[in-house]
Scaffold this active site. Structure first.
Site: not given
Length: 292
Positions: A106, A145
């Site tokens: 992330y 992400d």
């Protein structure tokens, strides 16, 4: 083997909106989550017998965090990059297997006004070195992400978003540097000219309805995996928010047929519907890739 990656934007909330039903239906070999916003044990995550859980939570409560759920026992698990400046926000999990590394990430957002851009640049440089060090040993599957739209075709409105967080020249250059260091954006390898395929939409301005989105979620793989044949599959998933989950299937990582990416991340999921000249239309479902 089936891989899924999903920015759940708060797993406790996602659990109330069908996450466990989705997980049991799909039964992935690897489920990589970002932005879990919780610690292990703060909610009942009943994944079933034999499922191992790997969590990396931020020291700040209710912030960031990653997790990987799998029935496959790794040789080793690592949390972060072993660099103190990066290892307090729960942003990275690495699982080592006999023939590959799986890295769930992330990436830090550069924030409004690019307030955190300098730190983001340090993160990108150190992460690239980390991935390259892994790749010298065995192939890497890097997913999550990544908070950057690399090319202009990776977002609906590139001109008006130029130098906003996620589309600054500096962030895009760091992605270019990574992809020049032995790694492949598997989606663009398969579909170099595809437009209108995104993984995140703002809640404002009817962005989802108008498909005014960004492709900021990736499966990036070591270059030596990109030449395998790839098939894309699709399946249903809960309609839970502003992002997709994305997935891939692999028969055997090194001896199977391919690696690409499947999109979406956070909490909504889409289908690649047809692979013809018009490319794909988004649906409320999840994308998988199969090796073999």
């Amino acid at each position: 083997m089936k891989f899924i990656s999903w920015n759940v934007n708060g797993l406790r909330a996602c659990l109330k909106k069908g996450f466990l039903e989705f997980y049991q239906r799909e039964r992935p070999d690897f489920c990589c989550l970002q932005e879990t916003k919780m610690e292990q044990g703060q909610a009942d995550v009943e994944l079933g017998e034999g499922i191992l859980e790997y969590w990396n939570s931020a020291e700040k409560k209710g912030y960031s965090g990653t997790a990987v759920f799998t029935p496959h026992t790794p040789i080793a698990a690592a949390y972060g990059m072993d660099l103190d400046k990066h290892d307090h926000e729960g942003r990275l999990i690495t699982l080592e297997y006999e023939s590959f590394y799986l890295v769930c990430c992330y990436t830090p957002n550069s924030q409004d006004g690019l307030k955190r851009l300098d730190y983001r640049m340090e993160w990108e440089d150190d992460l690239r070195e980390y991935l390259m060090s892994l790749d010298r040993s065995k192939p890497v599957i890097y997913c999550g992400d990544l908070n950057v739209a690399h090319q202009e075709i990776d977002l609906k409105n590139p001109k008006t978003n130029r130098n906003n967080a996620g589309f600054s020249d500096q962030e895009r250059e760091k992605m270019t540097a990574l992809l020049s260091s032995g790694f492949t954006d598997s989606f663009r390898h398969l579909y170099p000219d595809a437009t209108g395929v995104y993984s995140w939409w703002s809640y404002r301005f009817n962005a989802r309805k108008n498909n005014a989105g960004w492709r900021i979620d990736y499966f990036i793989v070591s270059d030596r995996l990109r030449f395998f044949n790839i098939r894309v599959l699709a399946g249903d998933a809960p309609n839970i928010g502003d992002r997709f989950a994305f997935g891939q299937e692999v028969d055997e990582i090194l001896h199977a047929s391919g690696m690409a990416e499947f999109f979406d991340a956070r909490m909504r999921i889409f289908r690649l519907h047809g692979l013809g000249n018009g490319f794909l239309r988004l649906r409320g479902s999840i994308v998988f890739l199969r090796f073999g």
